[in-house]
Design a protein around this motif. Structure first.
Motif, PDB file in Angstrom:
ATOM      1  N   GLU A  62      30.183  49.582  -7.655  1.00  5.68           N
ATOM      2  CA  GLU A  62      29.414  49.656  -6.411  1.00  5.68           C
ATOM      3  C   GLU A  62      29.336  48.262  -5.792  1.00  5.68           C
ATOM      4  OE1 GLU A  62      24.826  50.677  -4.944  1.00  5.68           O
ATOM      5  OE2 GLU A  62      25.483  51.095  -7.001  1.00  5.68           O
ATOM      6  N   SER A  63      29.964  48.084  -4.648  1.00  2.00           N
ATOM      7  CA  SER A  63      30.006  46.771  -4.001  1.00  2.00           C
ATOM      8  C   SER A  63      29.465  46.873  -2.584  1.00  2.00           C
ATOM      9  CB  SER A  63      31.439  46.227  -3.975  1.00  2.00           C
ATOM     10  OG  SER A  63      32.318  47.118  -3.304  1.00  2.00           O
ATOM     11  N   ILE A  64      28.709  45.863  -2.200  1.00  3.15           N
ATOM     12  CA  ILE A  64      28.143  45.786  -0.855  1.00  3.15           C
ATOM     13  C   ILE A  64      29.118  45.035   0.045  1.00  3.15           C
ATOM     14  CG2 ILE A  64      26.166  45.012   0.508  1.00  3.15           C
ATOM     15  CD1 ILE A  64      25.554  47.227  -1.490  1.00  3.15           C
ATOM     16  N   GLN A  65      29.308  45.566   1.244  1.00  2.00           N
ATOM     17  CA  GLN A  65      30.189  44.872   2.187  1.00  2.00           C
ATOM     18  C   GLN A  65      29.678  43.455   2.454  1.00  2.00           C
ATOM     19  OE1 GLN A  65      32.789  46.408   2.566  1.00  2.00           O
ATOM     20  NE2 GLN A  65      32.433  48.607   2.618  1.00  2.00           N
ATOM     21  N   GLU A  66      30.605  42.545   2.662  1.00  2.00           N
ATOM     22  CA  GLU A  66      30.282  41.108   2.702  1.00  2.00           C
ATOM     23  C   GLU A  66      29.203  40.775   3.719  1.00  2.00           C
ATOM     24  OE1 GLU A  66      32.612  36.803   3.149  1.00  2.00           O
ATOM     25  OE2 GLU A  66      33.722  38.697   3.185  1.00  2.00           O
ATOM     26  N   GLU A  67      29.240  41.403   4.885  1.00  2.00           N
ATOM     27  CA  GLU A  67      28.268  41.051   5.929  1.00  2.00           C
ATOM     28  C   GLU A  67      26.859  41.529   5.617  1.00  2.00           C
ATOM     29  OE1 GLU A  67      30.694  44.608   7.518  1.00  2.00           O
ATOM     30  OE2 GLU A  67      30.960  42.858   6.226  1.00  2.00           O
ATOM     31  N   PHE A  68      26.718  42.418   4.604  1.00  2.00           N
ATOM     32  CA  PHE A  68      25.384  42.915   4.242  1.00  2.00           C
ATOM     33  C   PHE A  68      24.912  42.408   2.883  1.00  2.00           C
ATOM     34  CE2 PHE A  68      27.002  46.165   7.212  1.00  2.00           C
ATOM     35  CZ  PHE A  68      25.958  46.201   8.126  1.00  2.00           C
ATOM     36  N   GLN A  69      25.644  41.496   2.282  1.00  2.00           N
ATOM     37  CA  GLN A  69      25.238  40.972   0.983  1.00  2.00           C
ATOM     38  C   GLN A  69      24.046  40.033   1.135  1.00  2.00           C
ATOM     39  OE1 GLN A  69      28.574  39.133  -0.952  1.00  2.00           O
ATOM     40  NE2 GLN A  69      29.730  41.052  -1.159  1.00  2.00           N
ATOM     41  N   ARG A  70      23.079  40.178   0.219  1.00  2.00           N
ATOM     42  CA  ARG A  70      21.898  39.317   0.241  1.00  2.00           C
ATOM     43  C   ARG A  70      22.273  37.878  -0.092  1.00  2.00           C
ATOM     44  NH1 ARG A  70      17.379  39.389   2.741  1.00  2.00           N
ATOM     45  NH2 ARG A  70      17.106  41.603   2.167  1.00  2.00           N
ATOM     46  N   ARG A  71      23.177  37.713  -1.056  1.00  2.00           N
ATOM     47  CA  ARG A  71      23.661  36.386  -1.435  1.00  2.00           C
ATOM     48  C   ARG A  71      25.178  36.382  -1.361  1.00  2.00           C
ATOM     49  NH1 ARG A  71      20.249  38.203  -5.035  1.00  2.00           N
ATOM     50  NH2 ARG A  71      21.960  38.687  -6.470  1.00  2.00           N
ATOM     51  N   LYS A  72      25.730  35.319  -0.859  1.00  2.00           N
ATOM     52  CA  LYS A  72      27.177  35.224  -0.721  1.00  2.00           C
ATOM     53  C   LYS A  72      27.832  35.239  -2.091  1.00  2.00           C
ATOM     54  CE  LYS A  72      30.818  32.538   1.497  1.00  2.00           C
ATOM     55  NZ  LYS A  72      31.153  31.336   2.304  1.00  2.00           N
ATOM     56  N   PRO A 105      28.237  60.674   1.756  1.00  2.00           N
ATOM     57  CA  PRO A 105      27.901  61.627   0.688  1.00  2.00           C
ATOM     58  C   PRO A 105      26.543  61.309   0.086  1.00  2.00           C
ATOM     59  CG  PRO A 105      29.389  59.973  -0.168  1.00  2.00           C
ATOM     60  CD  PRO A 105      29.231  59.680   1.297  1.00  2.00           C
ATOM     61  N   SER A 106      25.972  62.255  -0.618  1.00  2.00           N
ATOM     62  CA  SER A 106      24.749  61.996  -1.379  1.00  2.00           C
ATOM     63  C   SER A 106      25.066  60.983  -2.473  1.00  2.00           C
ATOM     64  CB  SER A 106      24.213  63.287  -1.996  1.00  2.00           C
ATOM     65  OG  SER A 106      23.883  64.231  -0.992  1.00  2.00           O
ATOM     66  N   PHE A 107      24.199  59.979  -2.596  1.00  2.00           N
ATOM     67  CA  PHE A 107      24.485  58.910  -3.559  1.00  2.00           C
ATOM     68  C   PHE A 107      23.192  58.212  -3.936  1.00  2.00           C
ATOM     69  CE2 PHE A 107      25.743  54.336  -4.170  1.00  2.00           C
ATOM     70  CZ  PHE A 107      26.342  54.512  -5.410  1.00  2.00           C
ATOM     71  N   ARG A 108      23.011  57.999  -5.234  1.00  2.00           N
ATOM     72  CA  ARG A 108      21.886  57.223  -5.750  1.00  2.00           C
ATOM     73  C   ARG A 108      22.439  56.100  -6.605  1.00  2.00           C
ATOM     74  NH1 ARG A 108      16.728  59.467  -5.473  1.00  2.00           N
ATOM     75  NH2 ARG A 108      16.648  61.541  -4.534  1.00  2.00           N
ATOM     76  N   GLY A 109      22.655  54.949  -5.986  1.00  2.00           N
ATOM     77  CA  GLY A 109      23.238  53.817  -6.683  1.00  2.00           C
ATOM     78  C   GLY A 109      22.211  52.753  -7.003  1.00  2.00           C
ATOM     79  N   GLN A 110      22.687  51.633  -7.504  1.00  2.00           N
ATOM     80  CA  GLN A 110      21.802  50.525  -7.839  1.00  2.00           C
ATOM     81  C   GLN A 110      21.372  49.745  -6.603  1.00  2.00           C
ATOM     82  OE1 GLN A 110      23.134  48.133 -11.210  1.00  2.00           O
ATOM     83  NE2 GLN A 110      24.525  49.754 -11.857  1.00  2.00           N
ATOM     84  N   SER A 111      22.181  49.801  -5.545  1.00  2.00           N
ATOM     85  CA  SER A 111      21.875  49.022  -4.333  1.00  2.00           C
ATOM     86  C   SER A 111      21.429  49.887  -3.170  1.00  2.00           C
ATOM     87  CB  SER A 111      23.104  48.197  -3.913  1.00  2.00           C
ATOM     88  OG  SER A 111      23.511  47.314  -4.931  1.00  2.00           O
ATOM     89  N   VAL A 112      22.022  51.055  -3.001  1.00  2.00           N
ATOM     90  CA  VAL A 112      21.695  51.914  -1.859  1.00  2.00           C
ATOM     91  C   VAL A 112      21.546  53.354  -2.322  1.00  2.00           C
ATOM     92  CG1 VAL A 112      22.945  50.417  -0.250  1.00  2.00           C
ATOM     93  CG2 VAL A 112      24.086  52.388  -1.252  1.00  2.00           C
ATOM     94  N   LYS A 113      20.887  54.152  -1.480  1.00  2.00           N
ATOM     95  CA  LYS A 113      20.721  55.582  -1.719  1.00  2.00           C
ATOM     96  C   LYS A 113      20.929  56.332  -0.409  1.00  2.00           C
ATOM     97  CE  LYS A 113      17.327  55.046  -5.461  1.00  2.00           C
ATOM     98  NZ  LYS A 113      15.945  55.366  -5.915  1.00  2.00           N
ATOM     99  N   TYR A 114      21.647  57.440  -0.487  1.00  2.00           N
ATOM    100  CA  TYR A 114      21.789  58.370   0.627  1.00  2.00           C
ATOM    101  C   TYR A 114      21.269  59.727   0.142  1.00  2.00           C
ATOM    102  CZ  TYR A 114      24.974  54.974   2.813  1.00  2.00           C
ATOM    103  OH  TYR A 114      25.523  53.845   3.371  1.00  2.00           O
ATOM    104  N   VAL A 115      20.213  60.223   0.767  1.00  2.00           N
ATOM    105  CA  VAL A 115      19.555  61.456   0.329  1.00  2.00           C
ATOM    106  C   VAL A 115      19.478  62.428   1.506  1.00  2.00           C
ATOM    107  CG1 VAL A 115      17.478  62.458  -0.679  1.00  2.00           C
ATOM    108  CG2 VAL A 115      18.193  60.154  -1.359  1.00  2.00           C
ATOM    109  N   TYR A 116      19.954  63.655   1.280  1.00  2.00           N
ATOM    110  CA  TYR A 116      19.900  64.700   2.304  1.00  2.00           C
ATOM    111  C   TYR A 116      18.749  65.657   2.013  1.00  2.00           C
ATOM    112  CZ  TYR A 116      24.457  63.533   4.346  1.00  2.00           C
ATOM    113  OH  TYR A 116      25.494  62.911   4.981  1.00  2.00           O
TER     114      TYR A 116
END
Length: 387
Positions: free
Chosen positions: A263-273, A125-136
């Motif tokens: 808003e949570s980042i999946q573990e394998e894509f987190q910058r810091r554990k 979906p379209s989303f503008r978050g603090q970590s990621v953005k999806y723009v159509y």
């Protein structure tokens, strides 16, 4: 000079799987009576939909891109690349469609072309978050002979309703009686059925009501009860709940309720554990409630907000965040009785020992009718460029 105007007839919000229709009009604005009037030529025009993904480098660790796959054509200004000059990665795109070749416009003449494309149902979906953005965006590329390509970008919003992807339309609808005097394209018929199905699924999911009662207590005893009649909502609805403090043993001085997204980042894509989750507050209610037997709140879910979703990189969830301030003493000691001959007054004490605690209640937020969401969209239905 040629004016290019793109208009989304139904509005700038769509459901994934729906058909997007855009009318693109090319106009030679010079009057035929003008001394400098002359015909204008365009070599070609093409249109394409793409989804652009952008991630915060401080929060998201994406795998390194393959530098060996360097697209030399993308640097050529005579090649149609819809996402040229934009930040992030293009994670989804539809096949480009040619609108015309060799267009000639006399002074004052206009020509319109209709672009139709079904939005991918498996996209984010379209989303503008603090970590990621999806723009159509829908990008229209135009080119004069021996000139660079000019791009007209039309941003729009996409809502995703889970369950539409797995639905199979009945095959026997093709042999159903039809009116031979009405012309209706098969794509438009399926698009209408999809919208009706989405409305029905949303109605069924959000109209179910059942009483949910929760006891509010801390280590010292019961504070009260909380009542809510449903936990599944559409964007644009109000979250309504009630409190009953009359049966509590511990006096509650103040409470607050916040409508939040997580808003949570999946573990394998987190910058810091173990990096913290990002929270955003969309509505909040706060109330002083000492000696209040019952109270309630109503928090609107903004139409501009994003329903909950999950991708391979990010997850968005909704919750109600409660904070309670309780007294460390009995309710009677929270007041001071004044000495008057004819009347009795009560005033609050200047200092009181308090305890605080919080509680989170997950809720589910779904999309709504895209036409309704279009009324508050930040995007315009009409965009233009001059070339």
């Amino acid at each position: 000079m040629i004016e290019v105007v793109a208009k989304l007839g139904r509005g700038p919000v769509f459901l994934a799987g729906e058909m997007l229709e855009c009318v693109i009009t090319f106009t030679n604005p010079l009057s035929a009576s003008s001394t400098s009037a002359s015909s204008e030529m365009l070599a070609w025009a093409s249109a394409q939909i793409h989804c652009q993904f952008h991630a915060s480098e401080n929060r998201v660790a994406l795998p390194p891109s393959d530098g060996s796959k360097h697209d030399v054509q993308a640097e050529n200004e005579t090649v149609f690349v819809p996402n040229r000059g934009e930040r992030g990665q293009c994670i989804l795109s539809t096949p480009p469609k040619i609108l015309f070749c060799d267009l000639r416009l006399d002074p004052g003449e206009s020509k319109s072309y209709s672009y139709c494309e079904t939005l991918p149902i498996d996209g984010p979906p379209s989303f503008r978050g603090q970590s990621v953005k999806y723009v159509y965006k829908l990008t229209i590329g135009c080119q004069r002979v021996n000139s660079p390509i000019k791009l007209l970008r039309v941003p729009f919003r996409v809502l995703v309703l889970h369950g539409l992807k797995d639905y199979q339309f009945p095959q026997d609808e093709a042999v159903a009686p039809s009116n031979p005097f009405l012309e209706e394209e098969e794509g438009l018929k399926k698009d209408s059925r999809l919208a009706d199905l989405a409305t029905e699924l949303l109605m069924v999911a959000t109209s179910r009501r059942s009483l949910h009662l929760y006891n509010i207590s801390n280590t010292r005893g019961k504070v009260g009860t909380f009542c809510i009649f449903k936990t599944v909502y559409k964007i644009g609805e109000d979250v309504i709940g009630t409190f009953n403090f009359s049966e509590g043993d511990i006096p509650c001085l103040q409470f607050s309720v916040s409508l939040q997204t997580e808003e949570s980042i999946q573990e394998e894509f987190q910058r810091r554990k173990g990096q913290p989750v990002s929270f955003s507050t969309h509505a909040r209610h706060q109330e002083a409630c000492l000696h209040t037997a019952q109270s309630s709140f109503s928090l609107p879910i903004p139409l501009s907000s994003t329903p909950g979703f999950t991708t391979n990189i990010v997850s968005l969830k909704w919750r109600l965040h409660f904070e309670f301030v309780t007294s460390g003493e009995s309710a009677d000691t929270c007041l001071v009785r004044g000495s008057h001959s004819e009347a009795v007054t009560w005033t609050g004490v200047e200092h009181i020992e308090v305890d605080t605690f919080s509680w989170d209640l997950p809720i589910k937020v779904l999309p709504t009718n895209p036409i309704l969401a279009s009324y508050v969209s930040q995007f315009s239905s009409t965009n233009s460029i001059t070339i």
